[in-house]
Design a protein around this motif. Structure first.
Motif, PDB file in Angstrom:
ATOM      1  N   ALA A  82       0.851  -1.206   0.000  1.00 18.97           N
ATOM      2  CA  ALA A  82       0.000   0.000   0.000  1.00 18.97           C
ATOM      3  C   ALA A  82       0.886   1.255   0.000  1.00 18.97           C
ATOM      4  O   ALA A  82       0.627   2.216  -0.740  1.00 18.97           O
ATOM      5  N   GLN A  83       1.956   1.228   0.808  1.00 20.83           N
ATOM      6  CA  GLN A  83       2.868   2.387   0.842  1.00 20.83           C
ATOM      7  C   GLN A  83       3.505   2.595  -0.534  1.00 20.83           C
ATOM      8  O   GLN A  83       3.612   3.716  -1.021  1.00 20.83           O
ATOM      9  N   ALA A  84       3.917   1.490  -1.168  1.00 18.25           N
ATOM     10  CA  ALA A  84       4.572   1.591  -2.483  1.00 18.25           C
ATOM     11  C   ALA A  84       3.593   2.129  -3.526  1.00 18.25           C
ATOM     12  O   ALA A  84       3.967   2.970  -4.359  1.00 18.25           O
ATOM     13  N   ALA A  85       2.340   1.677  -3.491  1.00 22.56           N
ATOM     14  CA  ALA A  85       1.360   2.149  -4.477  1.00 22.56           C
ATOM     15  C   ALA A  85       1.131   3.647  -4.321  1.00 22.56           C
ATOM     16  O   ALA A  85       1.003   4.379  -5.310  1.00 22.56           O
ATOM     17  N   SER A  86       1.104   4.116  -3.059  1.00 23.21           N
ATOM     18  CA  SER A  86       0.816   5.541  -2.836  1.00 23.21           C
ATOM     19  C   SER A  86       1.943   6.429  -3.366  1.00 23.21           C
ATOM     20  O   SER A  86       1.744   7.610  -3.599  1.00 23.21           O
ATOM     21  N   ASN A 168       0.542  -2.597  12.336  1.00 29.93           N
ATOM     22  CA  ASN A 168       0.283  -1.357  13.095  1.00 29.93           C
ATOM     23  C   ASN A 168      -1.086  -1.358  13.798  1.00 29.93           C
ATOM     24  O   ASN A 168      -1.573  -0.300  14.200  1.00 29.93           O
ATOM     25  N   ALA A 169      -1.705  -2.540  13.957  1.00 26.20           N
ATOM     26  CA  ALA A 169      -3.089  -2.599  14.452  1.00 26.20           C
ATOM     27  C   ALA A 169      -3.250  -1.938  15.827  1.00 26.20           C
ATOM     28  O   ALA A 169      -4.198  -1.165  16.045  1.00 26.20           O
ATOM     29  N   GLY A 336       1.943   4.530   9.779  1.00 27.33           N
ATOM     30  CA  GLY A 336       3.049   3.729   9.221  1.00 27.33           C
ATOM     31  C   GLY A 336       3.233   2.409   9.935  1.00 27.33           C
ATOM     32  O   GLY A 336       2.303   1.855  10.511  1.00 27.33           O
ATOM     33  N   ARG A 337       4.480   1.940   9.928  1.00 20.94           N
ATOM     34  CA  ARG A 337       4.803   0.625  10.489  1.00 20.94           C
ATOM     35  C   ARG A 337       5.291   0.828  11.908  1.00 20.94           C
ATOM     36  O   ARG A 337       6.251   1.538  12.133  1.00 20.94           O
ATOM     37  N   ARG A 338       4.647   0.212  12.886  1.00 20.09           N
ATOM     38  CA  ARG A 338       5.000   0.483  14.277  1.00 20.09           C
ATOM     39  C   ARG A 338       5.395  -0.763  15.065  1.00 20.09           C
ATOM     40  O   ARG A 338       5.654  -0.685  16.240  1.00 20.09           O
ATOM     41  N   GLU A 339       5.368  -1.891  14.399  1.00 16.67           N
ATOM     42  CA  GLU A 339       5.659  -3.119  15.125  1.00 16.67           C
ATOM     43  C   GLU A 339       7.093  -3.133  15.644  1.00 16.67           C
ATOM     44  O   GLU A 339       8.018  -2.739  14.931  1.00 16.67           O
ATOM     45  N   THR A 340       7.282  -3.634  16.841  1.00 14.65           N
ATOM     46  CA  THR A 340       8.652  -3.796  17.322  1.00 14.65           C
ATOM     47  C   THR A 340       8.973  -5.288  17.357  1.00 14.65           C
ATOM     48  O   THR A 340       8.085  -6.120  17.513  1.00 14.65           O
ATOM     49  N   VAL A 341      10.232  -5.627  17.182  1.00 16.36           N
ATOM     50  CA  VAL A 341      10.608  -7.034  17.169  1.00 16.36           C
ATOM     51  C   VAL A 341      11.474  -7.407  18.372  1.00 16.36           C
ATOM     52  O   VAL A 341      11.798  -8.563  18.565  1.00 16.36           O
TER      53      VAL A 341
END
Ligand code: 13P
Ligand code: SF4
Length: 342
Positions: A82-86, A168-169, A336-341
């Motif tokens: 989705a980010q790439a398409a935008s 990012n839920a 955006g992307r917020r997940e932490t690992v």
């Protein structure tokens, strides 16, 4: 866009072996090596056609290795696509993934032509809920905001306040600034999110037909039998997630592998994911799960070729639906992307 092109035909030439030597080697570690030469004429014809059309091919991480490594320009999880398409400059986007991903690309890049190679590529989560279901939930819970998973139709997105992916839920839910949120449609992802936030969630009974097949005893078996670390996608049932060393989106899984560098890992997610990650992490042994997404598998090299040749199947989203869905998607993209690992 012109249809008048001199179509490169997928025909075998001995030179393909040398021209695609590096790709052939990479593919041979992922698919039976006798299959690789069968793919090369298609890969070559698609790459030529793509150049002539000025197209960008985007592929989800669950696409087969010959697509993911052979013809894709952009690869990623649903948020990454989705980010790439935008931000895409090309006039023509060919989306190798399922229908909701192609719809999101069209909504975020409304002036572009977006194609999907097969209209059969659906998703059990997206088909579990309709726009009318969302309106009924709003009537039942007046004033409660709606966060929908990206795995929904454009019509459902248009009825939502914000969209999220598994990357990012939690942050999207909390960004609504409400004590209660309607979270649709994945019940398992919803329960995983609910365990990480104070916000009360109203859930729907949608499930991924692939991830719901995994059981906790299979996960334990992989750990005990193969001494594997376990990484699971949050679309799996809570008792499966409870067994995992790490739970995250497809992109977070690869970041976790990079950080932890496990000797052996079992990926409790769609099967192609392990095939595509193996190239990135040669020192890790992957215990492959056996569940393929039947919808992702609808996309093949021959129908990618036909899509580029015949400019089909073009994604259309009614303007009003697209405008409302875009507002909900943009709320997610702002987070955006917020997940932490860690
Ligand atoms: P991601 O958001 O991790 O790409 O997952 C999408 C999906 O359909 C998983 O089954
Ligand atoms: Fe939908 Fe599940 Fe396939 Fe993902 S794996 S596209 S959630 S059916």
């Amino acid at each position: 866009m012109t249809h008048a092109l001199d179509f490169p035909r997928p025909t075998w030439r001995d030179e393909l072996i040398d021209e695609y030597a590096e790709l052939s080697e990479r593919l041979s570690t992922r698919i039976p090596c006798f299959e690789v030469p069968m793919h090369l004429p298609w890969i070559d014809a698609i790459n030529q056609l793509k150049k002539q059309r000025g197209a960008v091919i985007m592929a989800h991480s669950y696409q087969s290795p010959e697509i993911f490594h052979g013809v894709a320009d952009v690869t990623g999880d649903s948020l990454g696509l989705a980010q790439a398409a935008s931000k895409c400059d090309a006039e023509l986007i060919l989306l190798c993934g399922v229908h909701f991903m192609a719809e999101s690309a069209k909504i975020l890049a409304p002036e572009k032509t977006v194609l999907i190679p097969s209209l059969e590529a659906g998703c059990s989560l997206a088909s579990s809920i309709t726009a009318e279901d969302v309106r009924a939930l709003r009537r039942r819970h007046p004033g409660v905001p709606v966060v929908s998973y990206a795995n929904t139709s454009a019509a459902v997105k248009a009825e939502s306040d914000a969209i999220c992916t598994s990357a990012n839920a939690v942050q999207v839910v909390e960004s609504m600034g409400a004590g209660k949120v309607i979270f649709l449609p994945d019940q398992f992802l919803g329960r995983h999110v609910a365990a990480q936030t104070e916000v009360e969630l109203v859930l729907w009974d949608g499930r991924c037909e692939v991830h719901e097949k995994f059981t906790a005893s299979q996960a334990r078996h992989a750990r005990e039998q193969f001494e594997a670390r376990l990484v699971a996608h949050p679309e799996c049932a809570p008792e499966v997630l409870a067994e995992a060393d790490f739970v995250g989106s497809t992109t977070a899984m690869s970041r976790w592998l990079d950080q932890e560098k496990p000797a052996r890992v079992a990926l409790i997610t769609e099967c192609s994911m392990a095939d595509n990650l193996r190239v990135q992490f040669p020192a890790t042994e992957f215990i492959k799960p056996c569940h393929l997404c039947p919808h992702m598998q609808q996309i093949t090299l021959p129908n990618i070729y036909a899509a580029l040749r015949d400019l089909k199947h073009e994604i259309q989203v009614p303007r009003d639906t697209a405008d409302r869905a875009r507002a909900a998607l943009q709320r997610m993209l702002a987070i955006g992307r917020r997940e932490t690992v860690g």
